[in-house]
Write a protein that holds these residues in place. Structure first.
Motif, PDB file in Angstrom:
ATOM      1  N   MET A 126       0.847  -1.190   0.000  1.00 59.46           N
ATOM      2  CA  MET A 126       0.000   0.000   0.000  1.00 59.46           C
ATOM      3  C   MET A 126       0.882   1.240   0.000  1.00 59.46           C
ATOM      4  N   PRO A 127       0.669   2.185  -0.928  1.00 56.81           N
ATOM      5  CA  PRO A 127       1.530   3.371  -0.987  1.00 56.81           C
ATOM      6  C   PRO A 127       1.364   4.248   0.249  1.00 56.81           C
ATOM      7  N   LYS A 128       2.440   4.883   0.647  1.00 53.99           N
ATOM      8  CA  LYS A 128       2.424   5.748   1.814  1.00 53.99           C
ATOM      9  C   LYS A 128       1.611   6.998   1.509  1.00 53.99           C
ATOM     10  N   ARG A 129       0.751   7.394   2.461  1.00 48.85           N
ATOM     11  CA  ARG A 129      -0.062   8.587   2.261  1.00 48.85           C
ATOM     12  C   ARG A 129       0.794   9.849   2.334  1.00 48.85           C
ATOM     13  N   GLN A 130       0.414  10.840   1.552  1.00 52.70           N
ATOM     14  CA  GLN A 130       1.096  12.130   1.611  1.00 52.70           C
ATOM     15  C   GLN A 130       0.657  12.886   2.862  1.00 52.70           C
ATOM     16  N   LEU A 131       1.435  13.908   3.228  1.00 53.75           N
ATOM     17  CA  LEU A 131       1.175  14.678   4.445  1.00 53.75           C
ATOM     18  C   LEU A 131       0.875  16.133   4.097  1.00 53.75           C
ATOM     19  N   PHE A 178      -4.860  12.579   2.365  1.00 51.40           N
ATOM     20  CA  PHE A 178      -3.657  13.092   3.024  1.00 51.40           C
ATOM     21  C   PHE A 178      -3.729  12.828   4.530  1.00 51.40           C
ATOM     22  N   ASP A 179      -2.626  12.379   5.120  1.00 46.46           N
ATOM     23  CA  ASP A 179      -2.469  12.497   6.559  1.00 46.46           C
ATOM     24  C   ASP A 179      -2.302  13.973   6.878  1.00 46.46           C
ATOM     25  N   LEU A 180      -2.564  14.349   8.140  1.00 42.20           N
ATOM     26  CA  LEU A 180      -2.588  15.771   8.481  1.00 42.20           C
ATOM     27  C   LEU A 180      -1.813  16.095   9.746  1.00 42.20           C
ATOM     28  N   VAL A 181      -1.187  17.275   9.721  1.00 40.38           N
ATOM     29  CA  VAL A 181      -0.788  17.969  10.938  1.00 40.38           C
ATOM     30  C   VAL A 181      -1.540  19.286  10.895  1.00 40.38           C
ATOM     31  N   ILE A 182      -2.389  19.526  11.889  1.00 37.38           N
ATOM     32  CA  ILE A 182      -3.179  20.754  11.917  1.00 37.38           C
ATOM     33  C   ILE A 182      -2.856  21.544  13.172  1.00 37.38           C
ATOM     34  N   ALA A 183      -2.971  22.857  13.077  1.00 37.46           N
ATOM     35  CA  ALA A 183      -2.611  23.708  14.204  1.00 37.46           C
ATOM     36  C   ALA A 183      -3.524  24.917  14.258  1.00 37.46           C
ATOM     37  N   ALA A 184      -3.747  25.402  15.462  1.00 34.81           N
ATOM     38  CA  ALA A 184      -4.490  26.636  15.697  1.00 34.81           C
ATOM     39  C   ALA A 184      -4.193  27.098  17.116  1.00 34.81           C
ATOM     40  N   ASP A 185      -4.612  28.328  17.427  1.00 35.55           N
ATOM     41  CA  ASP A 185      -4.321  28.879  18.747  1.00 35.55           C
ATOM     42  C   ASP A 185      -5.518  28.774  19.683  1.00 35.55           C
ATOM     43  N   GLU A 186      -6.410  27.807  19.429  1.00 34.23           N
ATOM     44  CA  GLU A 186      -7.590  27.645  20.276  1.00 34.23           C
ATOM     45  C   GLU A 186      -7.880  26.156  20.484  1.00 34.23           C
ATOM     46  N   PRO A 187      -8.540  25.809  21.596  1.00 33.17           N
ATOM     47  CA  PRO A 187      -8.738  24.398  21.935  1.00 33.17           C
ATOM     48  C   PRO A 187      -9.624  23.635  20.962  1.00 33.17           C
TER      49      PRO A 187
END
Length: 261
Positions: free
Chosen positions: A1-6, A29-38
């Motif tokens: 299985m091919p590796k998912r992109q990020l 896509f796999d994800l890294v997500i960020a924000a300044d709130e919970p």
């Protein structure tokens, strides 16, 4: 299985940023997500419903330390897509604003964004592939009386994106500038603009804005202005004296202008 992109998406807890992350997740896509709130944690939980891996970071993206937290979450993984979407607005007259709030807008919209793009972009250029989406705005075409710092920050990002795209033209890395108009998000409430005409007017759907930006990025386009009314507005702005544009903007963005609408 091919590796998912990020894909790395900032400002992804709500609004356009969340919808961009949703499109990435739906596309595998796999994800890294960020924000300044919970709310970023619950956003991650919803995105995991697409069957992809989602890492989330709650941090202040106006600071180098906050950006470093995001980069630590990425680790040694290859970032295939960077969506630099985090941004803050600020209403009222410049001289009536708290200077700490002004600095936070500048540091979020410009300083932190540049730091993140610089770090991730170097890695993309080294390997010769990658896609960068920068969320600018049609506000960058208009001197924003009663949103002076915000509009100026978006003018910076609009200009920067075109310059960076030219520098990376032969590198295999594409740069796309997403330039939406007023969009139905929490932006106007957070910026203190709910009692203004611009805060009360009908706005674009963040899903539609995100789809336009995502598709343009995947095609490798340099920019996209979302919606025909926004396209018309930018065309008019390009031939209208700056002083007149500023006065027109003041009538829509000054506190209290929305009360009679």
């Amino acid at each position: 299985m091919p590796k998912r992109q990020l894909a790395l998406v900032t400002g992804a807890s709500t609004g356009i940023g969340y919808e961009l992350a949703e499109l990435c997740a739906a596309d595998g896509f796999d994800l890294v997500i960020a924000a300044d709130e919970p709310e970023i944690e619950s956003a991650a939980q919803r995105l995991e419903g697409h069957g992809v891996k989602v890492d989330w970071v709650e941090c202040d993206l106006a600071t180098e330390e906050g950006v470093e937290e995001v980069l630590d979450a990425v680790g040694r993984r290859q970032v295939d897509v960077l969506m630099a979407n985090a941004g803050h607005g600020l209403g009222e007259a410049f001289l009536d604003q708290d200077f700490e709030d002004i600095l936070h807008v500048v540091d979020t919209n410009i300083t932190g964004t540049l730091f993140l793009i610089h770090r991730v972009g170097q890695r993309m250029r080294k390997r010769g592939s990658g896609r960068i989406l920068i969320t600018g705005s049609i506000a960058g075409f208009i001197p924003g009386a009663y949103q002076a710092v915000y509009n100026a920050s978006k003018a910076f990002l609009d200009s920067f994106s075109f310059a960076l795209r030219a520098e990376l033209a032969e590198s295999g890395v594409t740069v796309t500038c997403l330039m939406p108009g007023a969009t139905e998000t929490e932006f106007f409430d957070r910026a203190g603009l709910t009692d203004t005409k611009i805060g009360q007017q009908k706005k674009d759907d963040p899903k539609d804005v995100a789809r336009s930006g995502f598709d343009a990025m995947m095609r490798g386009d340099g920019d996209v202005v979302t919606g025909w009314q926004n396209k018309l507005q930018t065309a008019i702005a390009s031939v209208t004296p700056a002083g007149l544009l500023a006065r027109q903007h003041a009538k829509k963005a000054a506190p209290g202008t929305g009360e009679s609408s």
